[in-house]
Design an enzyme around this catalytic site. Structure first.
Site, mmCIF file in Angstrom:
data_model
loop_
_atom_site.group_PDB
_atom_site.id
_atom_site.type_symbol
_atom_site.label_atom_id
_atom_site.label_comp_id
_atom_site.label_asym_id
_atom_site.label_seq_id
_atom_site.Cartn_x
_atom_site.Cartn_y
_atom_site.Cartn_z
ATOM 1 N N GLY A 183 -10.057 -12.469 13.839
ATOM 2 C CA GLY A 183 -10.080 -13.686 13.040
ATOM 3 C C GLY A 183 -9.920 -14.922 13.896
ATOM 4 N N VAL A 201 -8.813 -22.123 30.133
ATOM 5 C CA VAL A 201 -9.218 -21.034 31.025
ATOM 6 C C VAL A 201 -10.330 -21.503 31.962
ATOM 7 C CG1 VAL A 201 -10.364 -18.782 31.126
ATOM 8 C CG2 VAL A 201 -8.501 -19.167 29.492
ATOM 9 N N GLY A 208 -0.833 -13.753 5.480
ATOM 10 C CA GLY A 208 0.290 -13.009 6.033
ATOM 11 C C GLY A 208 0.281 -11.602 5.480
ATOM 12 N N ARG A 209 -0.661 -10.797 5.961
ATOM 13 C CA ARG A 209 -0.822 -9.440 5.428
ATOM 14 C C ARG A 209 0.367 -8.553 5.751
ATOM 15 N NH1 ARG A 209 -6.546 -7.113 6.662
ATOM 16 N NH2 ARG A 209 -6.976 -9.003 5.459
ATOM 17 N N GLY A 261 9.661 -27.158 -0.304
ATOM 18 C CA GLY A 261 10.673 -27.178 -1.353
ATOM 19 C C GLY A 261 10.422 -26.183 -2.465
ATOM 20 N N ASP A 307 -1.160 -15.623 11.874
ATOM 21 C CA ASP A 307 -0.052 -14.911 11.236
ATOM 22 C C ASP A 307 1.249 -14.968 12.028
ATOM 23 O OD1 ASP A 307 -1.648 -14.240 9.134
ATOM 24 O OD2 ASP A 307 -1.980 -12.163 9.750
ATOM 25 N N THR A 332 -3.698 -15.979 16.682
ATOM 26 C CA THR A 332 -3.702 -15.471 15.311
ATOM 27 C C THR A 332 -2.786 -16.336 14.475
ATOM 28 O OG1 THR A 332 -3.011 -13.637 13.870
ATOM 29 C CG2 THR A 332 -1.961 -13.761 16.018
ATOM 30 N N GLY A 362 -5.651 -11.273 18.227
ATOM 31 C CA GLY A 362 -4.438 -10.685 17.681
ATOM 32 C C GLY A 362 -4.270 -9.241 18.094
ATOM 33 N N ASP A 363 -3.509 -8.474 17.301
ATOM 34 C CA ASP A 363 -3.171 -7.115 17.729
ATOM 35 C C ASP A 363 -4.386 -6.193 17.790
ATOM 36 O OD1 ASP A 363 -3.483 -7.005 14.979
ATOM 37 O OD2 ASP A 363 -1.818 -5.625 14.656
ATOM 38 N N GLY A 374 8.240 -28.803 -12.819
ATOM 39 C CA GLY A 374 7.325 -27.740 -12.421
ATOM 40 C C GLY A 374 7.967 -26.930 -11.318
ATOM 41 N N ASP A 417 2.417 -12.938 14.201
ATOM 42 C CA ASP A 417 3.052 -11.629 14.066
ATOM 43 C C ASP A 417 3.077 -10.811 15.345
ATOM 44 O OD1 ASP A 417 0.324 -11.274 14.152
ATOM 45 O OD2 ASP A 417 0.249 -9.833 12.505
ATOM 46 N N ARG A 467 -15.732 -8.645 14.689
ATOM 47 C CA ARG A 467 -15.004 -7.377 14.782
ATOM 48 C C ARG A 467 -16.034 -6.287 15.024
ATOM 49 N NH1 ARG A 467 -11.824 -10.261 10.976
ATOM 50 N NH2 ARG A 467 -9.611 -10.227 11.531
#
Length: 335
Positions: free
Chosen positions: A25, A37, A185-186, A200, A142, A140, A116-117, A230, A144, A86
Site C-alpha cells: 500500500g 535515497v 488499522g487492520r 475528542g 498503520d 505504511t 510494510g511487513d 452529538g 504497526d 502486490r
C-alpha cells in the site's frame, strides 16, 4: 557561521550501484524517501536504479537509472512515482529467483525496499535465498512495524482522518446524531487512538483491546444527559465487526440516530505533512548509509530521535503495542 563541509560516508562494503522500490500500500512520504535515497546515492558516488511497480515490476525488468533531477519536486507529492503493486508471483521461489537474476544483470549491490511487513517478507526471502543485501524503510500508514517509533505516512494519515472527524462532529452536533467513524488499522489501533484523543471522541475501539459495544452504550447515554449535542465514536477497521457492528449496537441500545462513516483509502492520499517528509528523508539517507556500512537484512527506523537497525524478521515477529498511557488518556477524557 560556516557551512559544514560535505564528507563521504565510509563505504567498506564497496557499494557502487543500488536499487530502490516501493511495495504494498502507498503511504504519503514515500516520494520523499525515494528522493533521499537517490540524492544520498549521488552525493556518495553511488548510482541508484528505480524499480517500477514493486516486486511485480522487478521480475519483469522494469528498471531505470535515477539521478538527482529525476526526483526534483516530488517531496510534496503523495503516492509514489515508482508506482506500487502486490505480486503473487513474488511469493514463489521462482518469482524471487527471476527478480534476483534481473538485479544481477543490472549489477545491483543492494536493494532498498520501502513498504510494510508484507514487503519486508519479500525482501527477507530474496536475501535469504539469493544473498542480495536488502534494507527496509518502513512505509505504511498503520504504524504497526516493530523497531521504529513511527512509520512513513502515519502522521499524514492521522491528520487526514482528524480533519474528517472535525467536520463530521459539526454535522453530528447540528443533527444530534452519533457518528461512528471507521479509520484504517487492520491489525493495529495507532491511527484510531491518536484520532480519538485529538478529535475528542467519546469512545475508541481498537484491535488490541476488543470489547463489547454494550459497555459503551451507558457512556453515550450519559453524554447526552449531560447536554452533549452529538457523539463521535472512533473504530479501527480491525476491531471485530468494524464500525457497522458498533453503530448497530449503539442505535439499538440508545435509540439515538446513528450514522456510519468509513474513511477508507482517503487516508492514504494527499500531500505528506512535514513530519512524514522529515522522517522519510532521514530514513532514506540512513538506508543508503546502512548498505555502505555492510548492513543487510535490516530495517532502518527512528527510535527516540536516533537511527536504529532492526532485523527484518523482527519487524513482524515482535509485536508493537499501542501506547497504553494514551489509551488510558482517551478513555479518561471521554466523560
Amino acid at each position: 557561521m560556516t557551512t559544514p563541509e560535505f564528507t563521504r560516508h565510509p563505504n567498506p562494503a564497496g557499494i557502487k550501484r543500488i536499487a530502490v522500490l516501493t511495495s504494498g500500500g502507498d503511504a504519503p512520504g514515500m516520494n520523499a524517501a525515494i528522493r533521499a535515497v537517490v540524492r544520498t546515492g549521488a552525493q556518495q558516488g553511488i548510482e541508484v536504479v528505480g524499480v517500477r511497480r514493486g516486486f511485480s515490476g522487478l521480475h519483469r525488468g522494469e528498471l531505470q537509472v535515477l539521478g538527482p533531477r529525476d526526483v526534483a519536486n516530488i517531496i510534496q507529492r503523495g503516492g509514489t512515482i515508482l508506482l506500487t503493486a502486490r505480486s503473487r508471483t513474488w511469493r514463489s521461489p521462482e518469482g524471487r529467483a527471476k527478480g534476483a537474476e534481473v538485479l544481477r544483470e543490472w549489477g545491483i549491490d543492494g536493494l532498498i525496499v520501502i513498504g510494510g511487513d508484507g514487503s519486508f517478507h519479500g525482501a527477507y526471502y530474496l536475501q535469504e535465498e539469493h544473498g542480495i543485501p536488502v534494507i527496509g524503510i518502513p512505509g505504511t500508514i498503520d504504524n504497526d512495524l516493530y523497531g521504529t517509533d513511527h512509520t512513513i505516512g502515519y502522521f499524514t494519515a492521522v491528520e487526514t482522518a482528524l480533519e474528517a472527524v472535525d467536520k463530521l462532529r459539526d454535522t453530528g452536533a447540528s443533527h444530534e446524531r452519533i457518528f461512528v467513524i471507521e479509520v484504517m488499522g487492520r491489525h493495529a489501533g495507532h491511527i484510531a487512538l491518536d484520532v480519538a484523543v485529538a478529535g475528542g471522541a467519546e469512545e475508541v475501539f481498537i484491535p488490541e483491546d476488543p470489547k463489547p459495544v454494550e459497555s459503551v452504550v451507558k457512556i453515550v447515554k450519559e453524554s447526552v444527559t449531560k447536554g452533549k449535542m452529538g457523539s463521535i465514536i472512533i473504530v479501527a477497521e480491525g476491531h471485530p465487526g468494524g464500525a457497522q457492528a458498533v453503530a448497530d449496537a449503539l442505535a439499538e441500545g440508545t435509540g439515538l440516530e446513528t450514522r456510519v462513516s468509513i474513511l477508507g483509502h482517503i487516508q492514504r492520499g494527499g500531500s505528506p505533512v512535514s513530519s512524514d517528509r522529515v522522517l522519510a528523508s532521514r530514513l532514506g539517507e540512513a538506508a543508503v548509509f546502512a548498505l555502505m556500512e555492510g548492513e543487510k537484512g535490516v530495517m532502518v527506523g527512528r527510535t527516540g530521535g536516533g537511527i536504529t537497525y532492526t532485523p527484518l524478521h523482527e519487524t513482524w515477529e515482535k509485536r508493537k503495542d499501542v501506547s497504553r498511557d494514551l489509551y488510558r488518556c482517551a478513555l479518561s477524557l471521554s466523560v
